[in-house]
Design an enzyme around this catalytic site. Structure first.
Site, PDB file in Angstrom:
ATOM      1  CG  HIS A  94      22.359   9.622  -8.274  1.00  0.00           C
ATOM      2  ND1 HIS A  94      21.366   9.436  -7.352  1.00  0.00           N
ATOM      3  CD2 HIS A  94      21.873  10.527  -9.173  1.00  0.00           C
ATOM      4  CE1 HIS A  94      20.329  10.198  -7.668  1.00  0.00           C
ATOM      5  NE2 HIS A  94      20.607  10.862  -8.771  1.00  0.00           N
ATOM      6  CG  HIS A 253      20.452  15.836  -7.545  1.00  0.00           C
ATOM      7  ND1 HIS A 253      21.188  14.862  -6.916  1.00  0.00           N
ATOM      8  CD2 HIS A 253      19.655  15.186  -8.433  1.00  0.00           C
ATOM      9  CE1 HIS A 253      20.858  13.675  -7.393  1.00  0.00           C
ATOM     10  NE2 HIS A 253      19.919  13.839  -8.316  1.00  0.00           N
ATOM     11  CG  ASP A 257      20.451  13.738 -11.829  1.00  0.00           C
ATOM     12  OD1 ASP A 257      20.916  12.789 -11.172  1.00  0.00           O
ATOM     13  OD2 ASP A 257      19.317  14.234 -11.606  1.00  0.00           O
ATOM     14  CG  HIS A 280      17.593  11.511 -15.705  1.00  0.00           C
ATOM     15  ND1 HIS A 280      18.924  11.686 -15.428  1.00  0.00           N
ATOM     16  CD2 HIS A 280      16.971  11.432 -14.504  1.00  0.00           C
ATOM     17  CE1 HIS A 280      19.101  11.694 -14.116  1.00  0.00           C
ATOM     18  NE2 HIS A 280      17.941  11.542 -13.532  1.00  0.00           N
TER      19      HIS A 280
END
Ligand SMILES: [Zn+2]
Length: 320
Positions: A94, A253, A257, A280
């Site tokens: 973040h 969001h 990321d 991720h």
């Protein structure tokens, strides 16, 4: 090194130069996974030094870990980097997203523990910190990874494709949690060159499914997690009493990321990312595949017809 002109008339001039911050700035917060209270300090850094993390709590001179995709050691629930000697820093994504979005290229980041504080679960507090420290253009051109050919990675029904483009990073993101969860399916398009990150992306918080919370805690993760820093999703709603900040906060969001994870390449990108149900882990795999193919990218200096840069005008930088 080749140089490239950005095509968009929307591009702001500060996108063409390397950037750091004017002053050091600190804050304290809780680590999402460790639950520890951690001090975070951001400091200016010289041209071409990149984004360097330091753990100040490690005996001796501390541990130094460059923000680099090769230093990513864990992608369960967050992006965690390590120095190969067992010293790790988790939940960097973040902060890396805020740094990337503001065009900052050189920064020293000190943390007093094993992760970056989660703060409110979005990148908005980091944007506030960085803007409060002041943004400083540096006397060297911005460098970027220019995607030259299509690269795709797939895993368990998720995929990412990188495509060539003439503008800074575009992200086309789709998530699909099926009809049994509140999230269902969401899609969002973002352009680092012409969209408004601060207004449209930075406030989107990290999230987890209520059904997975116990399993995550049993892995020793999310000790610092609470409704103050994570959206917890049930089949019908979120448990957070204040509700959502955006109707489609979840996919926003995911873009937040991805902007952080792509910057683990060490550079911003001139290209398009199409992502379907990615996270991720796949973000890191995709960057590794792209950069391992020498025909798929080149490092370029970004320019725009040698337009003069107004070095003293910080007031218009990165203001929403
Ligand atoms: Zn996140």
């Amino acid at each position: 090194m080749a140089s490239i002109d950005l095509q968009s008339s929307e591009v702001i001039e500060d996108r063409l130069r390397q950037k750091t911050i004017c002053n050091s700035i600190s804050c304290y917060g809780i680590g999402l996974h460790s639950g520890l209270k951690i001090k975070l300090t951001l400091k200016p850094s010289d041209v071409d030094t990149g984004i360097i993390f330091y753990r100040t709590d490690i005996a001796g001179n501390g541990a130094c870990i460059k923000a680099d995709y090769n230093n990513v050691v864990d992608t369960r629930l967050c992006t965690c980097i390590g120095d190969g000697k067992g010293n790790n820093i988790a939940t960097v994504e973040h902060l890396m997203s805020a740094i990337h979005a503001l065009g900052i290229t050189n920064l020293r980041i000190e943390v007093s523990g094993p992760e970056v504080p989660i703060l409110d679960g979005s990148s908005s507090p980091f944007i506030f910190l960085l803007n409060s420290a002041g943004l400083k253009l540096q006397d060297s051109p911005l460098k970027a990874i220019k995607v030259k050919k299509s690269i795709t990675v797939e895993e368990n029904g998720s995929y990412i494709t990188f495509l060539p483009s003439s503008s800074l990073l575009n992200i086309d993101f789709t998530i699909d949690y099926g009809s049994s969860t509140f999230i269902v399916k969401q899609h969002y398009l973002f352009s680092l060159e012409s969209s408004n990150y601060i207004r449209d992306i930075s406030s989107a918080r990290t999230f987890g499914l209520a059904s997975e919370v116990e399993q995550i805690k049993s892995l020793g993760l999310a000790k610092g997690g609470s409704l103050d820093n994570v959206l917890v999703v049930t089949n019908e709603d979120v448990l957070n009493p204040e509700g959502l900040r955006y109707e489609d906060e979840f996919v926003r969001h995911k873009i937040l990321d991805a902007i952080g994870d792509i910057f683990m390449s060490g550079y911003t990108m001139i290209g398009t990312m199409i992502a379907y149900k990615s996270g991720h882990r796949l973000n890191n795999i995709a960057i590794r595949k792209l950069l391992s193919d020498k025909d798929a990218w080149e490092l370029v200096e970004v320019s725009k017809n040698n337009h003069p840069i107004i070095l003293s005008d910080y007031s218009k930088l990165a203001i929403a």
